[in-house]
Scaffold this active site. Structure first.
Site: not given
Length: 259
Positions: A62-64, A66
């Site tokens: 997951l993106d930071r 998100t």
């Protein structure tokens, strides 16, 4: 992991002998990254502290920015490889919620190839900066929309949609880039979004984060055949925002905040 000043510990959603599902807070890295200084807190380092005898395998990322559900395999490299194969075969089902600018169509599919992003901060310095676009498919469904009496640019009002997104592929920043492609960028997206809408949510709702939440993930266990389904609750500030926007009817009863 020594600097815990801004680290918010994740919630454990599920754990057994080999599988661990966490609810990752927004702003927390999954693993050490080029975009952050050494020893920046991250989930992998936190897991090593909590379970020092275990080895964890990251199944997806997951993106930071998100928040939401993320799954790890521990102490079983063979199982991790089998689940990785499920991702490659598109047999893992993922669901996200996001808030986007404008009133998006009720439902649709975005089939738009994405070129791998070459980021001098996030990628290794030796990474190939000129890769061919890869297929990327995202399905979406509008859950709600709202019109706010707040001028934005040349418009006297501001319009937003709450969207359920089901990515079929897993390209970097896929949801964010696909929504930008539709001219409905995510609120809070400082890379692919629009600053004036991000400012509106900061100034009127005190929202400082990307409004992208990984709500569910499911797959068939490669060995037992059991359906593994994990769901992350929405963060308290996101629940509060949905109430402010008049979307509280979409929240499960257990997620209704006090307002």
């Amino acid at each position: 992991m020594t600097d815990t000043t801004h680290f918010v510990a994740p919630e454990i959603l599920y754990q057994d002998e080999y599988i661990l599902a966490l609810h990752k807070p927004a702003g927390v890295l999954v693993h050490p990254s080029w975009i952050a200084p050494a020893r920046t807190p991250n989930l992998v380092s936190w897991l090593k502290q909590q379970y020092p005898e275990d080895t964890f395998h990251t199944l997806h990322r997951l993106d930071r920015a998100t928040s939401g559900v993320i799954v790890f395999v521990r102490n079983n490299k063979e199982l991790a490889q089998k689940i990785h194969t499920l991702f490659e075969q598109r047999k893992v089902k993922k669901t996200y919620w996001c808030v986007v600018r404008g009133w998006i169509d009720e439902a649709g599919t975005i089939d738009y190839a994405l070129k791998p992003i070459a980021d001098k901060y996030a990628d290794h310095p030796k990474a190939n900066p000129d890769k061919e676009p890869k297929d990327a498919v995202t399905h979406y469904r509008r859950l709600a929309c709202v019109e706010l009496p707040i001028p934005v640019g040349r418009y006297p009002v501001a319009r937003y949609s709450l969207v359920e997104v089901k990515p079929e592929t897993g390209r970097k920043h896929q949801i964010r880039r696909h929504m930008k492609h539709l001219l409905h960028p995510l609120v809070g997206d400082t890379k692919h979004g629009e600053g004036r809408h991000n400012r509106l949510f900061r100034e009127h709702f005190a929202i400082q984060r990307l409004l992208l939440m990984a709500t569910e993930i499911s797959f068939e266990h490669p060995d037992s055949g059991q359906t593994m389904h994990f769901k992350a609750p929405l963060d308290a500030e996101v629940c509060h925002l949905l109430v402010q926007l008049g979307w509280q009817h979409l929240l499960p009863r257990t997620e209704h905040p006090e307002v």
